[in-house]
Write an enzyme that holds these catalytic residues in place. Structure first.
Site, PDB file in Angstrom:
ATOM      1  N   CYS A  82      -3.308   3.855   9.584  1.00  0.00           N
ATOM      2  CA  CYS A  82      -2.043   3.278  10.046  1.00  0.00           C
ATOM      3  C   CYS A  82      -1.409   4.071  11.180  1.00  0.00           C
ATOM      4  CB  CYS A  82      -1.075   3.172   8.881  1.00  0.00           C
ATOM      5  SG  CYS A  82      -1.707   2.154   7.548  1.00  0.00           S
TER       6      CYS A  82
ATOM      7  N   CYS B 234       0.837  -1.202   0.000  1.00  0.00           N
ATOM      8  CA  CYS B 234       0.000   0.000   0.000  1.00  0.00           C
ATOM      9  C   CYS B 234       0.874   1.255   0.000  1.00  0.00           C
ATOM     10  CB  CYS B 234      -0.933  -0.043   1.212  1.00  0.00           C
ATOM     11  SG  CYS B 234      -2.128   1.299   1.254  1.00  0.00           S
ATOM     12  N   CYS B 235       1.911   1.276   0.850  1.00  0.00           N
ATOM     13  CA  CYS B 235       2.821   2.431   0.880  1.00  0.00           C
ATOM     14  C   CYS B 235       3.540   2.581  -0.462  1.00  0.00           C
ATOM     15  CB  CYS B 235       3.867   2.289   1.987  1.00  0.00           C
ATOM     16  SG  CYS B 235       3.306   2.791   3.624  1.00  0.00           S
TER      17      CYS B 235
ATOM     18  N   CYS C 236      -1.038   8.138   7.767  1.00  0.00           N
ATOM     19  CA  CYS C 236      -2.385   7.933   7.239  1.00  0.00           C
ATOM     20  C   CYS C 236      -3.337   7.536   8.369  1.00  0.00           C
ATOM     21  CB  CYS C 236      -2.378   6.840   6.189  1.00  0.00           C
ATOM     22  SG  CYS C 236      -1.470   7.264   4.711  1.00  0.00           S
TER      23      CYS C 236
ATOM     24  N   CYS D 299       7.956   4.359   5.909  1.00  0.00           N
ATOM     25  CA  CYS D 299       7.132   4.242   4.699  1.00  0.00           C
ATOM     26  C   CYS D 299       7.924   3.698   3.531  1.00  0.00           C
ATOM     27  CB  CYS D 299       6.643   5.612   4.231  1.00  0.00           C
ATOM     28  SG  CYS D 299       5.941   6.642   5.463  1.00  0.00           S
TER      29      CYS D 299
HETATM   30  S1  SF4 Z   1       0.542   4.538   5.721  1.00  0.00           S
HETATM   31 FE1  SF4 Z   1      -1.057   2.941   5.553  1.00  0.00          FE
HETATM   32  S2  SF4 Z   1      -2.756   3.765   4.307  1.00  0.00           S
HETATM   33 FE2  SF4 Z   1      -0.940   5.113   4.097  1.00  0.00          FE
HETATM   34  S3  SF4 Z   1       0.019   4.394   2.260  1.00  0.00           S
HETATM   35 FE3  SF4 Z   1       1.047   3.319   3.925  1.00  0.00          FE
HETATM   36  S4  SF4 Z   1      -0.101   1.402   4.281  1.00  0.00           S
HETATM   37 FE4  SF4 Z   1      -1.325   2.751   2.920  1.00  0.00          FE
END
Ligand code: SF4
Length: 239
Positions: free
Chosen positions: A206, A120-121, A203, A229
């Site tokens: 998270c 996701c990151c 985010c 991240c």
């Molecule tokens: S912090 Fe969480 S929601 Fe944001 S990009 Fe990374 S995994 Fe995705």
């Protein structure tokens, strides 16, 4: 700032040594003087609000961008708006991922951050960062050495191997106390979540508040062995 790979380490190391004891404002001024094609990655965290205040005082037209993952806290979007109201930031860029949240869910399943936060990151932060940085010769970040073991050896000026440009870290020597003194003394806007036990804000999905005595970054990706991240990995830092 014209560079070749063979000349990079020497002059960066010289600058890093020369400016190790300099103030953040001096470091910012030197970075912009050396190369106006420099940008500041603003997360709207406490350190970045300090840098934004300093940067706008050095050059109100400096380049600034933020990674909008589409899942930032409402308080963060509100802080962005307050910062624009206060500083203007005419060259502020919103950097979005290639996939909307709906497209990500369709391709990778719902709530990817719960199953694979690295993936996701990569989609919502690292790839957009990589793309935007190709347009610049250097970037300014708010990392501090005491924030995490992965940041303990960060230099004031360093070469960013991962993204292939100069990285400037004006606050590396600062403590958390210095950051908050500057915010209070200079009336810098900040995220109200910091007053609710969120020392590090990412985010919405998270980030959780931390208990007194806990590592300030333990509220990020709680439950996963993940502390970064991928924007400031330890491997890129010169040790
Ligand atoms: S912090 Fe969480 S929601 Fe944001 S990009 Fe990374 S995994 Fe995705």
């Amino acid at each position: 700032m014209t560079t070749t790979v063979s000349t990079i380490p020497e002059w960066i190391e010289q600058l890093a040594e020369e400016f190790e004891q300099a103030t953040p404002q001096e470091i910012i001024a030197e970075a912009l003087h050396r190369d106006p094609n420099m940008t500041f990655a603003c997360s709207f965290g406490a350190e970045d609000m300090v840098l934004l205040d300093m940067l706008m005082k050095v050059n109100p037209e400096a380049n600034v961008f933020y990674l909008d993952t589409n899942v930032l806290f409402e308080e963060t979007y509100d802080l962005r708006d307050r910062a624009v109201e206060k500083y203007g930031i005419p060259n502020l860029r919103q950097v979005l991922p290639a996939l909307t949240l709906a497209e990500q869910a369709a391709q990778h399943g719902d709530e990817l951050w719960k199953r694979d936060p690295n993936a996701c990151c990569a989609i919502r932060k690292v790839t957009p960062l990589k793309q935007v940085l190709t347009e610049y010769d250097g970037w300014i970040t708010g990392i501090r050495r005491e924030q995490a073991p992965t940041r303990a050896n960060a230099k004031v000026f360093e070469w960013d191997d991962k993204f292939g440009l100069v990285k400037v870290n004006p606050l590396v020597r600062w403590t958390e106390g210095q950051v908050w003194r500057y915010i209070k003394q200079n009336d810098v806007p900040y995220n109200p979540l910091h007053d609710q036990n969120y020392p590090s804000i990412g985010c919405l999905h998270c980030t959780r508040p931390v208990n007194p005595g806990e590592d300030p970054r333990s509220g990020r990706w709680a439950g996963f062995a993940k502390t970064e991240c991928g924007l400031h990995p330890s491997a890129q830092l010169r040790r």
